[in-house]
Design a protein around this motif. Structure first.
Motif, PDB file in Angstrom:
ATOM      1  N   TYR A  57      45.532  55.920  45.133  1.00 33.61           N
ATOM      2  CA  TYR A  57      44.207  55.689  44.543  1.00 33.61           C
ATOM      3  C   TYR A  57      43.462  54.587  45.286  1.00 33.61           C
ATOM      4  CZ  TYR A  57      40.574  55.052  41.025  1.00 33.61           C
ATOM      5  OH  TYR A  57      39.369  54.955  40.373  1.00 33.61           O
ATOM      6  N   LEU A  58      44.178  53.536  45.671  1.00 30.64           N
ATOM      7  CA  LEU A  58      43.530  52.471  46.435  1.00 30.64           C
ATOM      8  C   LEU A  58      43.087  52.966  47.816  1.00 30.64           C
ATOM      9  CD1 LEU A  58      45.640  49.324  45.523  1.00 30.64           C
ATOM     10  CD2 LEU A  58      43.314  49.901  44.788  1.00 30.64           C
ATOM     11  N   GLN A  61      39.998  54.987  47.231  1.00 35.32           N
ATOM     12  CA  GLN A  61      38.834  54.141  46.957  1.00 35.32           C
ATOM     13  C   GLN A  61      38.311  53.466  48.218  1.00 35.32           C
ATOM     14  OE1 GLN A  61      36.897  53.958  44.436  1.00 35.32           O
ATOM     15  NE2 GLN A  61      38.112  55.127  42.999  1.00 35.32           N
ATOM     16  N   GLU A  70      33.434  48.236  41.636  1.00 31.19           N
ATOM     17  CA  GLU A  70      34.265  49.432  41.505  1.00 31.19           C
ATOM     18  C   GLU A  70      35.622  49.225  42.173  1.00 31.19           C
ATOM     19  OE1 GLU A  70      32.605  53.458  41.844  1.00 31.19           O
ATOM     20  OE2 GLU A  70      30.695  52.440  42.224  1.00 31.19           O
ATOM     21  N   ILE A  71      35.629  48.503  43.287  1.00 33.99           N
ATOM     22  CA  ILE A  71      36.906  48.167  43.945  1.00 33.99           C
ATOM     23  C   ILE A  71      37.743  47.299  43.024  1.00 33.99           C
ATOM     24  CG2 ILE A  71      37.889  46.734  45.789  1.00 33.99           C
ATOM     25  CD1 ILE A  71      37.279  49.403  46.839  1.00 33.99           C
ATOM     26  N   LYS A  73      37.671  47.244  39.810  1.00 30.57           N
ATOM     27  CA  LYS A  73      38.176  48.118  38.742  1.00 30.57           C
ATOM     28  C   LYS A  73      39.312  49.002  39.254  1.00 30.57           C
ATOM     29  CE  LYS A  73      36.401  51.088  35.140  1.00 30.57           C
ATOM     30  NZ  LYS A  73      36.561  52.489  35.500  1.00 30.57           N
ATOM     31  N   ALA A  74      39.205  49.500  40.481  1.00 28.58           N
ATOM     32  CA  ALA A  74      40.268  50.325  41.070  1.00 28.58           C
ATOM     33  C   ALA A  74      41.540  49.496  41.261  1.00 28.58           C
ATOM     34  CB  ALA A  74      39.811  50.896  42.404  1.00 28.58           C
ATOM     35  N   ASP A 110      40.637  49.495  31.212  1.00 25.51           N
ATOM     36  CA  ASP A 110      40.013  50.444  32.130  1.00 25.51           C
ATOM     37  C   ASP A 110      39.253  51.523  31.370  1.00 25.51           C
ATOM     38  OD1 ASP A 110      39.673  51.585  34.885  1.00 25.51           O
ATOM     39  OD2 ASP A 110      40.702  53.252  33.914  1.00 25.51           O
ATOM     40  N   SER A 122      29.383  53.076  38.756  1.00 28.18           N
ATOM     41  CA  SER A 122      30.509  53.986  38.648  1.00 28.18           C
ATOM     42  C   SER A 122      30.079  55.313  38.046  1.00 28.18           C
ATOM     43  CB  SER A 122      31.582  53.334  37.761  1.00 28.18           C
ATOM     44  OG  SER A 122      32.805  53.955  37.924  1.00 28.18           O
ATOM     45  N   SER A 126      35.220  59.919  36.228  1.00 28.84           N
ATOM     46  CA  SER A 126      36.547  59.450  35.875  1.00 28.84           C
ATOM     47  C   SER A 126      37.071  60.170  34.636  1.00 28.84           C
ATOM     48  CB  SER A 126      36.547  57.937  35.673  1.00 28.84           C
ATOM     49  OG  SER A 126      35.472  57.560  34.849  1.00 28.84           O
TER      50      SER A 126
END
Length: 140
Positions: A57-58, A61, A70-71, A73-74, A110, A122, A126
């Motif tokens: 996921y990282l 992103q 957003e980063i 949050k990721a 989250d 965002s 999601s």
């Protein structure tokens, strides 16, 4: 506005995702046939896909190049998966309950942030929702 990544930018995250899904298959194989696996292997088999999806996921992103928040949050979501993985890998560790509780708190935070629309940049994908164009976007 959400922009779909081209194949070159999706390749590594998708490969990591496929490895992660395969590891979930191995985890289910352990559930069906635990005697085929070494003793105490379940912890690793459960932790691996959690850690891998955090990493995948990282990578996804960073390929997407989202806004800074957003980063953040990721990263928060990836850390939640890593704490959950730690709880699976070391369930007998004194801190295992704390690892689990941190994971729960981060997952809850989250989802709450998604519900309140933070960060504002965002997209709602999601939760597999579609983004409707605002009246201002329709006029342009």
């Amino acid at each position: 506005m959400y922009i779909r990544l081209d194949r070159a930018h999706r390749a590594l995250p998708v490969i990591l995702g496929v490895v992660t899904l395969a590891s979930v298959g191995v985890l289910f194989a352990w559930d069906a046939f635990p005697l085929l696996f070494p003793a105490r292997s379940h912890g690793f088999l459960a932790a691996f896909p959690l850690a891998m999806i955090a990493f995948a996921y990282l990578v996804y992103q960073t390929a997407r190049r989202p806004a800074r928040m957003e980063i953040v949050k990721a990263i928060m979501l990836a850390v939640a998966f890593l704490f959950w993985a730690a709880n699976q890998l070391w369930p007998d560790l004194r801190q295992a309950t704390l690892f689990n509780d941190v994971a729960i708190a981060l997952f809850v935070l989250d989802v709450f942030l998604v519900m309140v629309g933070w960060p504002a940049t965002s997209p709602d994908e999601s939760f597999a929702e579609t983004c409707a164009a605002s009246p201002q976007e329709k006029e342009v």
